[in-house]
Design an enzyme around this catalytic site. Structure first.
Site, PDB file in Angstrom:
ATOM      1  N   HIS A 180     -15.773 -18.961  -0.374  1.00  0.00           N
ATOM      2  CA  HIS A 180     -14.589 -18.697  -1.193  1.00  0.00           C
ATOM      3  C   HIS A 180     -14.470 -19.716  -2.319  1.00  0.00           C
ATOM      4  CE1 HIS A 180     -10.587 -17.156  -2.165  1.00  0.00           C
ATOM      5  NE2 HIS A 180     -10.295 -18.423  -2.416  1.00  0.00           N
ATOM      6  N   ASN A 203     -14.034 -12.130 -15.214  1.00  0.00           N
ATOM      7  CA  ASN A 203     -12.646 -12.278 -15.625  1.00  0.00           C
ATOM      8  C   ASN A 203     -12.084 -13.510 -14.928  1.00  0.00           C
ATOM      9  OD1 ASN A 203     -12.799  -9.831 -17.045  1.00  0.00           O
ATOM     10  ND2 ASN A 203     -12.291  -8.658 -15.218  1.00  0.00           N
ATOM     11  N   THR A 233      -7.899 -10.088 -11.193  1.00  0.00           N
ATOM     12  CA  THR A 233      -6.938  -9.569 -10.203  1.00  0.00           C
ATOM     13  C   THR A 233      -7.272 -10.047  -8.792  1.00  0.00           C
ATOM     14  OG1 THR A 233      -8.170  -7.500  -9.959  1.00  0.00           O
ATOM     15  CG2 THR A 233      -6.392  -7.524 -11.572  1.00  0.00           C
ATOM     16  N   HIS A 267     -11.083 -14.334  -5.866  1.00  0.00           N
ATOM     17  CA  HIS A 267     -12.333 -14.816  -5.263  1.00  0.00           C
ATOM     18  C   HIS A 267     -13.385 -14.545  -6.334  1.00  0.00           C
ATOM     19  CE1 HIS A 267     -15.208 -15.059  -1.576  1.00  0.00           C
ATOM     20  NE2 HIS A 267     -15.982 -14.883  -2.653  1.00  0.00           N
ATOM     21  N   HIS A 273     -16.012 -13.516  -8.812  1.00  0.00           N
ATOM     22  CA  HIS A 273     -16.910 -12.356  -8.809  1.00  0.00           C
ATOM     23  C   HIS A 273     -17.384 -12.080 -10.226  1.00  0.00           C
ATOM     24  CE1 HIS A 273     -12.768 -10.923  -9.236  1.00  0.00           C
ATOM     25  NE2 HIS A 273     -13.244  -9.985 -10.028  1.00  0.00           N
ATOM     26  N   HIS A 279     -18.843  -8.972 -12.561  1.00  0.00           N
ATOM     27  CA  HIS A 279     -19.042  -7.533 -12.671  1.00  0.00           C
ATOM     28  C   HIS A 279     -20.393  -7.294 -13.340  1.00  0.00           C
ATOM     29  CE1 HIS A 279     -14.628  -6.442 -12.212  1.00  0.00           C
ATOM     30  NE2 HIS A 279     -14.524  -7.713 -12.558  1.00  0.00           N
TER      31      HIS A 279
HETATM   32  P1  5GP Z   1     -11.049  -8.369 -11.541  1.00  0.00           P
HETATM   33  O1  5GP Z   1      -9.990  -7.546 -12.225  1.00  0.00           O
HETATM   34  O2  5GP Z   1     -10.435  -9.370 -10.591  1.00  0.00           O
HETATM   35  O3  5GP Z   1     -12.046  -8.965 -12.455  1.00  0.00           O
HETATM   36  O4  5GP Z   1     -11.882  -7.331 -10.682  1.00  0.00           O
HETATM   37  C1  5GP Z   1     -11.592  -6.968  -9.370  1.00  0.00           C
HETATM   38  C2  5GP Z   1     -12.425  -5.746  -9.071  1.00  0.00           C
HETATM   39  O5  5GP Z   1     -12.449  -5.569  -7.671  1.00  0.00           O
HETATM   40  C3  5GP Z   1     -11.876  -4.457  -9.668  1.00  0.00           C
HETATM   41  O6  5GP Z   1     -12.870  -3.868 -10.495  1.00  0.00           O
HETATM   42  C4  5GP Z   1     -11.547  -3.602  -8.452  1.00  0.00           C
HETATM   43  O7  5GP Z   1     -11.827  -2.247  -8.655  1.00  0.00           O
HETATM   44  C5  5GP Z   1     -12.426  -4.215  -7.381  1.00  0.00           C
HETATM   45  N1  5GP Z   1     -11.907  -4.124  -6.035  1.00  0.00           N
HETATM   46  C6  5GP Z   1     -10.672  -4.478  -5.612  1.00  0.00           C
HETATM   47  N2  5GP Z   1     -10.553  -4.310  -4.287  1.00  0.00           N
HETATM   48  C7  5GP Z   1     -11.752  -3.832  -3.857  1.00  0.00           C
HETATM   49  C8  5GP Z   1     -12.250  -3.464  -2.559  1.00  0.00           C
HETATM   50  O8  5GP Z   1     -11.566  -3.542  -1.543  1.00  0.00           O
HETATM   51  N3  5GP Z   1     -13.537  -3.021  -2.508  1.00  0.00           N
HETATM   52  C9  5GP Z   1     -14.319  -2.917  -3.621  1.00  0.00           C
HETATM   53  N4  5GP Z   1     -15.567  -2.473  -3.452  1.00  0.00           N
HETATM   54  N5  5GP Z   1     -13.887  -3.263  -4.846  1.00  0.00           N
HETATM   55  C10 5GP Z   1     -12.610  -3.715  -4.963  1.00  0.00           C
HETATM   56 ZN    ZN Z   2     -12.350 -15.319  -0.752  1.00  0.00          ZN
END
Ligand code: 5GP
Ligand code: ZN
Length: 113
Positions: A46, A86, A94, A97, A99, A101
């Site tokens: 994490h 992001n 959002t 943790h 990540h 894309h």
């Molecule tokens: P962020 O907006 O934080 O950069 O991206 C979070 C991403 O996580 C979003 O594209 C959203 O669709 C994806 N996401 C959120 N919850 C889950 C989940 O439970 N499983 C999967 N596979 N993707 C998720």
């Molecule tokens: Zn985490």
């Protein structure tokens, strides 16, 4: 980290469609894909955001970055791709943790929204 959805995914407590996994990282398909190929690459450890990365994480982060090319190749992204992180409120992060894309199989736009 308790109540972190991506920790739960990394620990197999929440199902996902895994594209790649090893001891350090996991890549899984996004629930709401924004491109024909859209996977999220996470460190299993994490780390809340890119802004929280420190020199303690150099090995894991280097490993993650070095694996991107393999994951992209495995997903057939030979024509290119986009890797997005992001970070924080203005970055519209959002899930807290870290990540990345990995998006591909369509022409991306620039500047991003
Ligand atoms: P962020 O907006 O934080 O950069 O991206 C979070 C991403 O996580 C979003 O594209 C959203 O669709 C994806 N996401 C959120 N919850 C889950 C989940 O439970 N499983 C999967 N596979 N993707 C998720
Ligand atoms: Zn985490």
């Amino acid at each position: 980290m308790e109540n972190c959805i991506f920790c739960k995914i990394a620990n197999k407590e929440i199902p996902c469609s895994i594209a790649y996994e090893d001891d350090v990282i996991m890549a899984f398909h996004d629930l709401q894909p924004q491109a024909p190929v859209h996977v999220l690459i996470i460190p299993k450890e994490h780390i809340a955001s890119l802004d929280e990365v420190s020199f303690d994480h150099v090995e894991a982060m280097g490993w993650l970055m070095a694996k991107v090319t393999d994951i992209a190749a495995q997903l057939g992204l030979e024509n290119g791709y986009r890797l997005v992180c992001n970070c924080g409120e203005d970055g519209m992060q959002t899930v807290k943790h870290l990540h990345f894309h990995l998006l591909g199989k369509r022409k991306m736009l620039w500047p991003p929204g």
